[in-house]
Design a protein around this motif. Structure first.
Motif, PDB file in Angstrom:
ATOM      1  N   ALA A   1       7.340  15.693  21.908  1.00 49.76           N
ATOM      2  CA  ALA A   1       8.360  16.238  23.000  1.00 49.76           C
ATOM      3  C   ALA A   1       9.820  15.890  22.745  1.00 49.76           C
ATOM      4  O   ALA A   1      10.850  16.697  22.861  1.00 49.76           O
ATOM      5  CB  ALA A   1       8.006  15.838  24.572  1.00 49.76           C
ATOM      6  N   LEU A   2       9.973  14.345  22.521  1.00 50.04           N
ATOM      7  CA  LEU A   2      11.238  13.784  22.163  1.00 50.04           C
ATOM      8  C   LEU A   2      11.261  12.732  21.170  1.00 50.04           C
ATOM      9  O   LEU A   2      10.056  12.101  20.983  1.00 50.04           O
ATOM     10  CB  LEU A   2      11.881  13.267  23.509  1.00 50.04           C
ATOM     11  N   ALA A   3      12.338  12.568  20.675  1.00 51.83           N
ATOM     12  CA  ALA A   3      12.395  11.382  19.748  1.00 51.83           C
ATOM     13  C   ALA A   3      13.533  10.286  20.587  1.00 51.83           C
ATOM     14  O   ALA A   3      14.498  10.685  21.035  1.00 51.83           O
ATOM     15  CB  ALA A   3      12.971  11.480  18.369  1.00 51.83           C
ATOM     16  N   GLY A   4      13.289   9.008  20.659  1.00 52.28           N
ATOM     17  CA  GLY A   4      14.259   8.087  21.212  1.00 52.28           C
ATOM     18  C   GLY A   4      14.253   6.813  20.224  1.00 52.28           C
ATOM     19  O   GLY A   4      13.622   6.464  19.520  1.00 52.28           O
ATOM     20  N   ILE A   5      15.728   6.547  20.232  1.00 48.88           N
ATOM     21  CA  ILE A   5      15.955   5.316  19.228  1.00 48.88           C
ATOM     22  C   ILE A   5      16.917   4.210  19.975  1.00 48.88           C
ATOM     23  O   ILE A   5      17.824   4.773  20.865  1.00 48.88           O
ATOM     24  CB  ILE A   5      16.729   5.965  17.968  1.00 48.88           C
ATOM     25  N   GLY A   6      16.841   3.127  19.653  1.00 44.86           N
ATOM     26  CA  GLY A   6      17.425   2.046  20.297  1.00 44.86           C
ATOM     27  C   GLY A   6      18.161   1.298  18.836  1.00 44.86           C
ATOM     28  O   GLY A   6      17.458   1.234  17.951  1.00 44.86           O
ATOM     29  N   VAL A   7      19.481   0.973  19.209  1.00 42.82           N
ATOM     30  CA  VAL A   7      20.123   0.568  18.107  1.00 42.82           C
ATOM     31  C   VAL A   7      21.061  -0.648  18.490  1.00 42.82           C
ATOM     32  O   VAL A   7      21.188  -1.015  19.688  1.00 42.82           O
ATOM     33  CB  VAL A   7      21.245   1.689  17.550  1.00 42.82           C
ATOM     34  N   PRO A   8      21.345  -1.564  17.479  1.00 40.85           N
ATOM     35  CA  PRO A   8      22.044  -2.795  17.825  1.00 40.85           C
ATOM     36  C   PRO A   8      23.305  -2.910  18.018  1.00 40.85           C
ATOM     37  O   PRO A   8      24.115  -3.554  17.381  1.00 40.85           O
ATOM     38  CB  PRO A   8      21.429  -3.720  16.536  1.00 40.85           C
TER      39      PRO A   8
ATOM     40  N   ASP B   1      14.596  17.125  19.532  1.00 41.41           N
ATOM     41  CA  ASP B   1      15.682  16.405  20.478  1.00 41.41           C
ATOM     42  C   ASP B   1      15.590  14.970  20.226  1.00 41.41           C
ATOM     43  O   ASP B   1      14.601  14.374  20.332  1.00 41.41           O
ATOM     44  CB  ASP B   1      15.573  16.870  21.688  1.00 41.41           C
ATOM     45  N   VAL B   2      16.741  14.256  20.204  1.00 39.89           N
ATOM     46  CA  VAL B   2      16.828  12.869  20.115  1.00 39.89           C
ATOM     47  C   VAL B   2      17.609  12.175  21.089  1.00 39.89           C
ATOM     48  O   VAL B   2      18.851  12.739  21.503  1.00 39.89           O
ATOM     49  CB  VAL B   2      17.318  12.441  18.794  1.00 39.89           C
ATOM     50  N   LEU B   3      17.260  10.920  21.776  1.00 40.59           N
ATOM     51  CA  LEU B   3      18.087  10.293  22.595  1.00 40.59           C
ATOM     52  C   LEU B   3      18.475   8.860  21.955  1.00 40.59           C
ATOM     53  O   LEU B   3      17.396   8.223  21.220  1.00 40.59           O
ATOM     54  CB  LEU B   3      17.407   9.773  23.878  1.00 40.59           C
ATOM     55  N   VAL B   4      19.658   8.352  22.136  1.00 41.04           N
ATOM     56  CA  VAL B   4      20.127   7.286  21.739  1.00 41.04           C
ATOM     57  C   VAL B   4      20.751   6.221  22.627  1.00 41.04           C
ATOM     58  O   VAL B   4      21.314   6.623  23.370  1.00 41.04           O
ATOM     59  CB  VAL B   4      21.100   7.629  20.747  1.00 41.04           C
ATOM     60  N   ASP B   5      20.412   5.199  22.721  1.00 41.06           N
ATOM     61  CA  ASP B   5      20.964   4.037  23.548  1.00 41.06           C
ATOM     62  C   ASP B   5      21.064   2.421  22.796  1.00 41.06           C
ATOM     63  O   ASP B   5      20.092   2.255  21.800  1.00 41.06           O
ATOM     64  CB  ASP B   5      20.097   3.915  24.544  1.00 41.06           C
ATOM     65  N   ASN B   6      21.650   1.815  23.384  1.00 37.48           N
ATOM     66  CA  ASN B   6      21.697   0.426  22.857  1.00 37.48           C
ATOM     67  C   ASN B   6      20.493  -0.438  22.966  1.00 37.48           C
ATOM     68  O   ASN B   6      19.713  -0.072  23.967  1.00 37.48           O
ATOM     69  CB  ASN B   6      22.762  -0.040  23.857  1.00 37.48           C
TER      70      ASN B   6
END
Length: 465
Positions: free
Chosen positions: A151-158, A193-198
């Motif tokens: 349904a979605l991809a989500g990624i956390g980045v530093p 669809d991709v969500l990105v956050d810290n």
């Protein structure tokens, strides 16, 4: 383009009310199996209204009947309803300074497959995207999940992320990434669809939903590793600030005459307590004759493994905890949180670090802001990143805007199962195309009392996250 339909105000209101009731019902089933009569009582809706919504949810495959419960008397046995957590899957990505991890999650954020490898963020965006694409394909294959079921991809980045656009903005610990639009790049490669956050923001979401302090409405999560960041949860909502840069605690100056850190600010917290700074400190102490049994040269793994037993390691962690506590006291005086949670790799130092943080922070915080605030170590360990990504995706899907997309994914998977074929096509089901579920500021689901099962079907660990 989607066709715009004209509705009367009454039609819009009725549609919005039904969507809200549907979401409330799904939230209840997310917590556990219930009968229709239980849901009717919890939501204050008629049995017929509940039955109408349940029938719709069953028809798209999001809810299923799973047996009966005795009434305790002569009356009818109640049929239990269950959220079909395999109706759709989530692709959770945890990108650190020195590792990359990809998990396929179900709708309870239970991991169906997990892959972790060492990766230097300095290798740059293109090499990183290549790796994440490959890991995602491998993880989906290991979980026996096709892209059509994601349904979605989500990624956390530093690093700091503009949450609305997906751009990284001058990240001190990600050289070569400034201005990179991670959302667009991964959407193009994954066709999702991709969500990105810290990563610190996602740590806060994870602890509030799945950790020992689940349900806490005012919480600060401090991720201490190569860099130091904080996720701030206020009134049950993640506080990102105007662009997504809130919580950069590592760049608070705790000594304006101090050394210059990666951000260029003199005396910043990261210039005193980030991972490499502590390794340098340990080696300096050894050179001056501090007693130790640690090997030469001293590594971060050595400091963590002997945090509570070696005198030099203990001294390093006590100093790190002192500096962390100074910065944390500032956040406590600003936000008066119910809990401050310490996570990230440095939290593996354990009690010696926690005791030093508490002593430093509590002695510098006003009584009204410290009396009822708990300062604790995180309970999710290396799973915090992927669970935070999962929580972010749930908060986007379980909204009026995301629900049609969730329906479409679930309906497609159910149709494929019924036809006895694999749902591998990304073609939408019959009917109007659903709107994209990406919501910059979704209203979060209430935190639950359920803990996820972190057991994975396929795990390949290749380094220290």
């Amino acid at each position: 383009m989607l066709r715009t339909e004209h509705h009367t105000p009454d039609t819009l209101d009725l549609a919005a009310i039904r969507a809200r009731h549907t979401l409330l019902l799904l939230e209840l089933l997310w917590d556990g199996d219930l009968a229709r009569v239980d849901i009717s009582r919890e939501l204050g809706l008629s049995r017929s209204a509940i039955s109408s919504i349940v029938t719709e949810l069953i028809s798209v495959g999001l809810v299923q009947e799973v047996g009966t419960r005795g009434s305790g008397g002569v009356g009818r046995r109640a049929t239990l309803l269950n959220l079909n957590t395999r109706a759709a899957a989530l692709l959770a990505i945890d990108l650190g300074a020195s590792h990359a991890r990809v998990d396929v999650l179900d709708l309870h954020c239970q991991s169906l497959a997990s892959l972790t490898v060492p990766h230097d963020i300095v290798s740059g965006p293109q090499a990183t995207y290549d790796l994440l694409t490959d890991l995602s394909i491998q993880a989906m294959r290991a979980a026996d999940i096709s892209a059509a079921q994601i349904a979605l991809a989500g990624i956390g980045v530093p690093g700091p992320v503009d949450h609305d656009t997906g751009h990284v903005v001058l990240p001190p610990n990600m050289p070569g990434w400034d201005g990179e639009n991670i959302r667009e790049a991964l959407q193009a490669r994954l066709n999702l669809d991709v969500l990105v956050d810290n990563d610190a923001n996602l740590g806060a979401l994870a602890e509030a939903r799945f950790g020992a302090h689940r349900g806490t409405q005012d919480l600060i999560y401090v991720k201490a590793a190569t860099g130091i960041g904080a996720g701030v949860l206020l009134g049950g909502r993640l506080h990102r600030g105007m662009r997504g840069g809130a919580g950069e605690i590592g760049h608070i100056s705790i000594n304006e005459q101090g050394p210059v850190g990666r951000s260029g600010n003199p005396g910043s917290l990261e210039s005193y307590a980030a991972a490499q700074v502590l390794v340098t400190l340990a080696r300096s102490l050894r050179a001056t004759g501090a007693p130790t049994t640690l090997p030469n040269p001293i590594s971060m793994n050595d400091l963590l493994s002997h945090a509570n037993t070696d005198p030099l390691a203990r001294a390093v962690w006590e100093e790190a905890g002192h500096h962390l506590g100074v910065a944390i006291s500032t956040t406590m005086n600003l936000f008066n949180p119910e809990a401050v949670i310490i996570g990230g790799r440095l939290a593996q130092a354990g009690d010696v670090l926690l005791a030093a943080i508490r002593a430093s922070a509590q002695g510098r915080t006003m009584r009204i802001n410290v009396d009822r605030t708990r300062i604790e170590l995180g309970t999710l360990g290396v799973d915090a990143g992927v669970l935070g990504a999962g929580a972010m995706m749930l908060d986007s899907l379980f909204t009026p805007r995301g629900l049609p997309h969730l329906y479409a994914i679930s309906r497609l998977a159910q149709s494929a199962r019924t036809a006895g074929r694999d749902p591998a096509s990304r073609a939408p089901p019959a009917g109007p195309s659903p709107p994209r579920p990406v919501d910059a500021h979704p209203a979060p689901l209430p935190a639950t009392q359920s803990s996820p099962n972190h057991t994975t079907r396929t795990v390949s660990h290749g380094g220290t996250p």
